[in-house]
Scaffold this motif. Structure first.
Motif, PDB file in Angstrom:
ATOM      1  N   ARG A  62       1.971   9.341  -6.888  1.00 26.63           N
ATOM      2  CA  ARG A  62       2.424  10.735  -6.946  1.00 26.63           C
ATOM      3  C   ARG A  62       3.484  10.952  -8.008  1.00 26.63           C
ATOM      4  N   TRP A  63       3.979   9.868  -8.569  1.00 30.19           N
ATOM      5  CA  TRP A  63       5.013  10.013  -9.599  1.00 30.19           C
ATOM      6  C   TRP A  63       4.369  10.300 -10.948  1.00 30.19           C
ATOM      7  N   PRO A  64       5.125  10.884 -11.868  1.00 34.85           N
ATOM      8  CA  PRO A  64       4.568  11.117 -13.209  1.00 34.85           C
ATOM      9  C   PRO A  64       4.040   9.817 -13.807  1.00 34.85           C
ATOM     10  N   ALA A  65       2.935   9.907 -14.518  1.00 37.29           N
ATOM     11  CA  ALA A  65       2.232   8.713 -15.002  1.00 37.29           C
ATOM     12  C   ALA A  65       3.133   7.779 -15.798  1.00 37.29           C
ATOM     13  N   GLU A  66       4.037   8.351 -16.599  1.00 34.95           N
ATOM     14  CA  GLU A  66       4.866   7.509 -17.473  1.00 34.95           C
ATOM     15  C   GLU A  66       5.918   6.727 -16.679  1.00 34.95           C
ATOM     16  N   LEU A  67       6.147   7.109 -15.427  1.00 32.47           N
ATOM     17  CA  LEU A  67       7.181   6.422 -14.630  1.00 32.47           C
ATOM     18  C   LEU A  67       6.609   5.487 -13.574  1.00 32.47           C
ATOM     19  N   ARG A  68       5.306   5.562 -13.373  1.00 32.67           N
ATOM     20  CA  ARG A  68       4.706   4.853 -12.232  1.00 32.67           C
ATOM     21  C   ARG A  68       4.962   3.357 -12.246  1.00 32.67           C
ATOM     22  N   ASP A  69       4.618   2.729 -13.347  1.00 34.26           N
ATOM     23  CA  ASP A  69       4.732   1.267 -13.409  1.00 34.26           C
ATOM     24  C   ASP A  69       6.175   0.830 -13.252  1.00 34.26           C
ATOM     25  N   GLU A  70       7.058   1.584 -13.902  1.00 26.91           N
ATOM     26  CA  GLU A  70       8.481   1.249 -13.854  1.00 26.91           C
ATOM     27  C   GLU A  70       9.022   1.380 -12.427  1.00 26.91           C
ATOM     28  N   MET A  71       8.681   2.491 -11.777  1.00 26.96           N
ATOM     29  CA  MET A  71       9.189   2.707 -10.419  1.00 26.96           C
ATOM     30  C   MET A  71       8.596   1.676  -9.450  1.00 26.96           C
ATOM     31  N   LEU A  72       7.329   1.382  -9.650  1.00 27.72           N
ATOM     32  CA  LEU A  72       6.673   0.410  -8.768  1.00 27.72           C
ATOM     33  C   LEU A  72       7.334  -0.964  -8.901  1.00 27.72           C
ATOM     34  N   ALA A  73       7.637  -1.344 -10.144  1.00 27.39           N
ATOM     35  CA  ALA A  73       8.306  -2.635 -10.370  1.00 27.39           C
ATOM     36  C   ALA A  73       9.687  -2.642  -9.726  1.00 27.39           C
ATOM     37  N   GLU A  74      10.378  -1.532  -9.847  1.00 27.23           N
ATOM     38  CA  GLU A  74      11.727  -1.447  -9.256  1.00 27.23           C
ATOM     39  C   GLU A  74      11.662  -1.518  -7.733  1.00 27.23           C
ATOM     40  N   TRP A  75      10.756  -0.778  -7.150  1.00 27.48           N
ATOM     41  CA  TRP A  75      10.636  -0.779  -5.690  1.00 27.48           C
ATOM     42  C   TRP A  75      10.248  -2.162  -5.169  1.00 27.48           C
ATOM     43  N   ARG A  76       9.360  -2.801  -5.894  1.00 31.41           N
ATOM     44  CA  ARG A  76       8.922  -4.135  -5.449  1.00 31.41           C
ATOM     45  C   ARG A  76      10.064  -5.139  -5.524  1.00 31.41           C
ATOM     46  N   ALA A  77      10.874  -4.990  -6.560  1.00 33.81           N
ATOM     47  CA  ALA A  77      12.028  -5.892  -6.674  1.00 33.81           C
ATOM     48  C   ALA A  77      13.000  -5.662  -5.520  1.00 33.81           C
ATOM     49  N   GLU A  78      13.217  -4.403  -5.180  1.00 32.70           N
ATOM     50  CA  GLU A  78      14.125  -4.096  -4.060  1.00 32.70           C
ATOM     51  C   GLU A  78      13.524  -4.586  -2.741  1.00 32.70           C
ATOM     52  N   LEU A  79      12.240  -4.368  -2.621  1.00 37.43           N
ATOM     53  CA  LEU A  79      11.557  -4.795  -1.386  1.00 37.43           C
ATOM     54  C   LEU A  79      11.649  -6.310  -1.225  1.00 37.43           C
ATOM     55  N   HIS A  80      11.553  -6.985  -2.354  1.00 34.51           N
ATOM     56  CA  HIS A  80      11.626  -8.446  -2.341  1.00 34.51           C
ATOM     57  C   HIS A  80      12.993  -8.925  -1.841  1.00 34.51           C
ATOM     58  N   ALA A  81      14.035  -8.192  -2.261  1.00 38.58           N
ATOM     59  CA  ALA A  81      15.396  -8.603  -1.897  1.00 38.58           C
ATOM     60  C   ALA A  81      15.811  -8.111  -0.516  1.00 38.58           C
ATOM     61  N   MET A  82      14.990  -7.277   0.081  1.00 40.30           N
ATOM     62  CA  MET A  82      15.387  -6.629   1.339  1.00 40.30           C
ATOM     63  C   MET A  82      15.145  -7.538   2.537  1.00 40.30           C
ATOM     64  N   PRO A  83      16.159  -7.729   3.361  1.00 43.58           N
ATOM     65  CA  PRO A  83      15.950  -8.568   4.543  1.00 43.58           C
ATOM     66  C   PRO A  83      15.363  -7.755   5.710  1.00 43.58           C
TER      67      PRO A  83
ATOM     68  N   ARG B  61       0.833  -1.207   0.000  1.00 46.17           N
ATOM     69  CA  ARG B  61       0.000   0.000   0.000  1.00 46.17           C
ATOM     70  C   ARG B  61       0.867   1.255   0.000  1.00 46.17           C
ATOM     71  N   PHE B  62       1.918   1.218   0.781  1.00 45.04           N
ATOM     72  CA  PHE B  62       2.845   2.362   0.820  1.00 45.04           C
ATOM     73  C   PHE B  62       3.431   2.614  -0.572  1.00 45.04           C
ATOM     74  N   LEU B  63       3.879   1.536  -1.214  1.00 40.00           N
ATOM     75  CA  LEU B  63       4.505   1.688  -2.529  1.00 40.00           C
ATOM     76  C   LEU B  63       3.497   2.201  -3.556  1.00 40.00           C
ATOM     77  N   THR B  64       2.282   1.683  -3.481  1.00 37.84           N
ATOM     78  CA  THR B  64       1.253   2.126  -4.426  1.00 37.84           C
ATOM     79  C   THR B  64       0.931   3.601  -4.219  1.00 37.84           C
ATOM     80  N   ALA B  65       0.831   3.981  -2.947  1.00 39.68           N
ATOM     81  CA  ALA B  65       0.557   5.402  -2.646  1.00 39.68           C
ATOM     82  C   ALA B  65       1.694   6.272  -3.160  1.00 39.68           C
ATOM     83  N   ALA B  66       2.926   5.793  -3.001  1.00 44.63           N
ATOM     84  CA  ALA B  66       4.082   6.566  -3.480  1.00 44.63           C
ATOM     85  C   ALA B  66       4.053   6.680  -4.998  1.00 44.63           C
ATOM     86  N   ALA B  67       3.744   5.563  -5.664  1.00 42.98           N
ATOM     87  CA  ALA B  67       3.758   5.555  -7.140  1.00 42.98           C
ATOM     88  C   ALA B  67       2.712   6.503  -7.712  1.00 42.98           C
TER      89      ALA B  67
END
Lengths: 110, 277
Positions: free
Chosen positions: B16-37, B8-14
């Protein structure tokens, strides 16, 4: 590449982390650790640097279903940005050195 | 639970980002979140993004003058439509005869379709309304104009407003606003077809309330069945579709809901694919 990037302390930290390993691929979590910046500060800087042409962003070539994890995004300084980044970091370092040390250096070189 | 909060936090953050970057940034954040211990680090990572601002604002031109002009245009359109409906009713539906009842019925049925079309068109030309008025209050704004008109009109004309008219109009306003706001909320969750169904229900319910002190809501014989060989249902339907307030209610609710939908479309909802464990 837009060389007129506003050099703030967080931007300098990110650039320093990237310059430390200019040929390496840097991902978000590593850059957070290296620059000691939170994610909310780091990603807007990365996006700004990428749009200004300082960074190349590429996606990890991995099949998420095979790897069992999503592909990560990697950042690397562009060849054109590397010398500029080094120069700007050096200038910033020069400006932020303590005054006494600056004076001593000047006297020593005189 | 933590994963859901982070998502939910990531979606809320995305958002606010420019529309053309939202999906890309969300995918990147999720990948980082996945790898984060560590749960705390994950939460801190997602919360920091949710609390931050993007490097540049979304490409939305904020033009208060345009929004104000659209609100004024909206006021004019709603008032104009109300006057037009009354005018057409006076001209076409005050008297019925054997010769005219067929075309009157068809004209009234066509009027329902036209009311829907006009509602959609008006929403297209006044999109700035939802920049000035929050989407949830848009039905109140649009129906409120007609409510104010209907209550003030007797004062202008110099006759006394009846208690029953006030009750009917107030119930109409409340039911229309509440149901239309509910439709907007349903649309926000992605169920647009269902939201339109709720708008349809809102039209029927609010029209019923608007005629609580009228034979129409009691399903009594309106006297129209004599034109249809005593067939009550056909007569009743013609009596209903020739009511100017039905056309106006359809126009108002379609207009209000279309405005809300256009606003939501402009917000460009971020899709929420499941985050791998």
């Amino acid at each position: 590449m837009n060389a007129e990037l506003r050099m703030t302390v967080p931007v300098a930290r990110v650039l320093a982390a990237l310059v430390a390993d200019p040929t390496g691929d840097h991902y978000g979590m590593a850059l957070m650790q290296a620059s000691d910046l939170p994610s909310g500060t780091l990603y807007p800087i990365l996006a700004r640097l990428t749009e200004a042409g300082w960074l190349d962003k590429r996606w990890e070539e991995v099949d998420p279903s095979e790897a069992g994890r999503p592909a990560r995004a990697y950042y690397r300084l562009t060849p054109a940005a590397l010398p500029v980044a080094r120069q700007r970091l050096a200038e910033l370092h020069e400006r932020t050195r303590p005054a006494s040390a600056h004076t001593v250096t000047k006297e020593a070189t005189a | 639970m933590i994963r859901r909060v982070c998502n939910r936090f990531l979606t809320a953050a995305a958002r606010r980002w420019p529309a053309e970057l939202r999906d890309e940034m969300l995918a990147e954040w999720r990948a980082e979140l996945h790898a984060m211990p560590g749960t705390a680090r994950r939460l801190r990572y997602a919360a920091s993004l949710a609390a931050s601002r993007p490097h540049r604002a979304e490409a939305v031109a904020v033009r208060p003058g345009r929004s104000f002009a659209h609100a004024v245009l909206s006021l004019v359109l709603v008032m104009g439509m109300a006057v037009l409906c009354v005018r057409i009713t006076i001209d076409w539906y005050t008297g019925f005869s054997e010769e005219t009842i067929a075309w009157q019925a068809w004209a009234a049925a066509g009027g329902l379709v036209i009311a829907v079309g006009l509602g959609i068109i008006c929403a297209r030309v006044t999109t700035g309304v939802t920049q000035l008025i929050r989407p949830v209050f848009t039905p109140l704004w649009i129906c409120g104009i007609v409510y104010t008109m209907s209550l003030s009109w007797p004062l202008v004309e110099g006759y006394q407003l009846t208690r029953s008219a006030v009750i009917d109009q107030t119930c109409w306003l409340l039911s229309a606003v509440v149901l239309c706001a509910l439709a907007g909320r349903i649309a926000r969750s992605g169920r647009v077809a269902l939201s339109w169904a709720v708008v349809g229900v809102a039209v029927l319910v609010s029209f019923y309330f608007a005629h609580m002190h009228n034979t129409l809501s009691h399903f009594d014989s309106p006297g129209m069945e004599m034109f249809f060989d005593g067939a009550f249902l056909r007569g009743y339907l013609v009596a209903v579709v020739t009511q100017w307030f039905l056309h106006l209610t359809i126009f108002l609710l379609v207009y209000a809901h279309s405005l809300v939908l256009r606003h939501q479309a402009g917000q460009a909802q971020v899709s929420l694919p499941p985050v791998p464990a």
